[in-house]
Design an enzyme around this catalytic site. Structure first.
Site, PDB file in Angstrom:
ATOM      1  N   ALA A  13       7.614  -6.596 -10.961  1.00 53.32           N
ATOM      2  CA  ALA A  13       7.502  -5.502 -10.499  1.00 53.32           C
ATOM      3  C   ALA A  13       7.295  -5.235  -9.993  1.00 53.32           C
ATOM      4  O   ALA A  13       5.745  -4.173  -9.965  1.00 53.32           O
ATOM      5  CB  ALA A  13       6.264  -5.834 -11.906  1.00 53.32           C
ATOM      6  N   GLU A 172       1.813   1.387  10.850  1.00 49.24           N
ATOM      7  CA  GLU A 172       0.623   2.120  10.152  1.00 49.24           C
ATOM      8  C   GLU A 172      -0.099   1.701  10.400  1.00 49.24           C
ATOM      9  O   GLU A 172      -1.247   2.065   9.830  1.00 49.24           O
ATOM     10  CB  GLU A 172       1.660   1.546   8.843  1.00 49.24           C
ATOM     11  CG  GLU A 172       3.436   2.843   8.876  1.00 49.24           C
ATOM     12  CD  GLU A 172       2.895   3.590   7.305  1.00 49.24           C
ATOM     13  OE1 GLU A 172       3.295   4.822   7.344  1.00 49.24           O
ATOM     14  OE2 GLU A 172       3.259   2.057   6.617  1.00 49.24           O
ATOM     15  N   ASP A 302      14.275  -6.011  -2.261  1.00 55.47           N
ATOM     16  CA  ASP A 302      14.234  -6.999  -1.427  1.00 55.47           C
ATOM     17  C   ASP A 302      14.805  -7.939  -0.827  1.00 55.47           C
ATOM     18  O   ASP A 302      15.709  -9.064  -0.040  1.00 55.47           O
ATOM     19  CB  ASP A 302      12.557  -7.297  -1.058  1.00 55.47           C
ATOM     20  CG  ASP A 302      11.316  -6.661  -0.567  1.00 55.47           C
ATOM     21  OD1 ASP A 302      11.741  -5.500   0.921  1.00 55.47           O
ATOM     22  OD2 ASP A 302      10.944  -6.157  -1.115  1.00 55.47           O
ATOM     23  N   ALA A 319      10.669   1.216   0.578  1.00 54.38           N
ATOM     24  CA  ALA A 319      10.779   1.801  -0.886  1.00 54.38           C
ATOM     25  C   ALA A 319      11.579   2.588  -1.604  1.00 54.38           C
ATOM     26  O   ALA A 319      11.353   2.735  -2.993  1.00 54.38           O
ATOM     27  CB  ALA A 319       8.911   1.873  -1.498  1.00 54.38           C
ATOM     28  N   LYS A 379       4.010  12.165   4.410  1.00 57.07           N
ATOM     29  CA  LYS A 379       3.861  11.221   3.920  1.00 57.07           C
ATOM     30  C   LYS A 379       2.344  10.742   2.848  1.00 57.07           C
ATOM     31  O   LYS A 379       3.378   9.884   1.760  1.00 57.07           O
ATOM     32  CB  LYS A 379       2.839   9.986   4.862  1.00 57.07           C
ATOM     33  CG  LYS A 379       2.303   8.333   4.505  1.00 57.07           C
ATOM     34  CD  LYS A 379       4.003   7.655   4.968  1.00 57.07           C
ATOM     35  CE  LYS A 379       3.108   6.792   5.100  1.00 57.07           C
ATOM     36  NZ  LYS A 379       4.590   5.802   5.030  1.00 57.07           N
TER      37      LYS A 379
END
Length: 402
Positions: A13, A172, A302, A319, A379
């Protein structure tokens, strides 16, 4: 009619799996298929926000939400379980909660950290991997500041942080750290000049997906906020003291109270056990995201190595790509149920933005470079849109960045 219902089983999920299910539950009726979603946790977490939770600029609870909150319970059966085996030919999936049959399988088992066999990295460095590791890391960093403030004999290593990797996640995380450090210094009465943040990267360039101009912006911004970069410096080991790096053929010890590994991920380790031709947890798929020999098994996110027609290298694991794959698979499952042939997956690159804390960033959006506050705003738009795409306006209002 009920006996003719196809069993659609979705594993994972994350962005890919949850997007598949939320799109599919809108597209089909309960008479057409029985949808089961299996995930080891009862929650979904925004993996692209983990750097914030890891640095402590975002509460870990704000990164997650219950999986069932976005599911139509009359159409989707949610099972909290850990997948232990996939039997392609028997069309069965074994879990720690039982065995599940399928007619159509979607494998979206997500990522785990990849340390590339670097000695001691798994044992001595924090990983930016999930909400649990994020919570542990953010608490550890604050504990180090608290310990420094309370100790009579000060240990400067308490205020030293090593970050391995100057790719997307590493940079990040550095940006969030530069936001978090002033807060911690103020809270514990620590001189900010004593804080040392060092980023170590083996490659000759950081953020290889961006132009030199954007990279220079990121470097300048982070250096101005106290980050030191060691580029083209391989990490050969990690120990309780910090990183061991190689400089001009000689090994050097870099000491810190906190070591963080942010330089690699791979697909689920269950992939190697379940399929042939898997590399780093990823399997090459066909153009419709099924795998060779099994038109009823889709692999996305992935765990998928999707090579666009005419290209030589697979798309990266992001993503944005995972969610587009989820949409494509949902449409193709609907087509299969209708007796139609599947369609090829076509990725639309809408751009990428790397945040540098909450007020700055760099990126490419629709082919145009952006930097600074404009990138930081974009972003937040991207993050909020991802939540909206899966959970709708209600979830976006509750969990979004605005």
């Amino acid at each position: 009619m009920a006996q003719d219902r196809k069993k659609v089983l979705v594993l994972g999920a994350g962005y890919a799996g949850l997007q598949t299910v939320t799109k599919l539950q809108k597209a089909i009726s309960t008479e057409e298929a029985e949808i089961t979603l299996i995930n080891k946790n009862e929650y979904h977490y925004e993996a692209t926000w983990l750097h914030e939770a890891s640095a402590g600029t975002l509460n870990y609870e704000d990164v997650l939400y219950p999986v069932e909150s976005v599911l139509k319970k009359d159409k989707v059966n949610f099972v909290q379980a850990e997948v232990t085996k996939i039997d392609r030919d028997a069309k069965k999936v074994e879990t720690n909660q039982g065995i599940y049959d399928f007619d159509i399988l979607v494998v979206a088992l997500g990522f785990v950290s990849e340390t590339f066999g670097i000695e001691g990295m798994k044992d001595h460095a924090f990983q930016i991997e999930n909400v649990i590791t994020a919570r542990e890391l953010s608490r550890h960093i604050e504990d180090k500041f608290a310990n420094y403030a309370a100790s009579k004999e000060k240990d400067d290593n308490d205020l030293s942080i090593l970050v391995g990797g100057a790719g997307f996640t590493g940079v990040e995380f550095l940006g969030e750290l530069t936001d978090r450090i002033p807060e911690l210094c103020s809270k514990y009465g620590v001189d900010q000049n004593k804080v040392k943040i060092t980023c170590v990267e083996a490659a000759p360039k950081m953020l290889p997906m961006f132009s030199e101009e954007l990279v220079n912006h990121a470097v300048s911004y982070l250096e101005d906020r106290g980050v030191e970069f060691k580029i083209a410096t391989p990490i050969v080991a990690c120990n309780e003291k910090g990183f061991v790096v190689e400089v001009d053929g000689e090994k050097q010890q870099l000491n810190a109270g906190t070591s963080v590994w942010a330089a690699g991920v791979r697909g689920s380790k269950l992939m190697e056990e379940s399929f042939e031709g898997v590399k780093r947890g990823r399997i090459v798929t066909k153009q419709d995201l099924t795998i060779n020999g099994y038109d009823n098994i889709f692999v996305i996110g992935d765990c998928s190595a999707f090579i666009p027609a005419g290209e030589e290298r697979p798309l990266p694991t992001t993503a944005q790509i995972a969610m587009q794959q989820g949409e494509s698979v949902a449409k193709n499952i609907k087509r299969i149920l209708n007796g139609e042939s599947t369609e090829e997956f076509e990725y639309v690159d809408r751009g990428t933005v790397c945040s540098l804390g909450s007020h700055d960033g760099v990126g490419m959006v629709f082919g145009k470079p952006i930097a600074g506050k404009k990138a930081a705003f974009m972003k937040k738009v991207i993050d909020t849109r991802a939540v909206f795409k899966i959970g709708g306006i209600g979830l976006a209002f509750k969990k979004g960045k605005f």
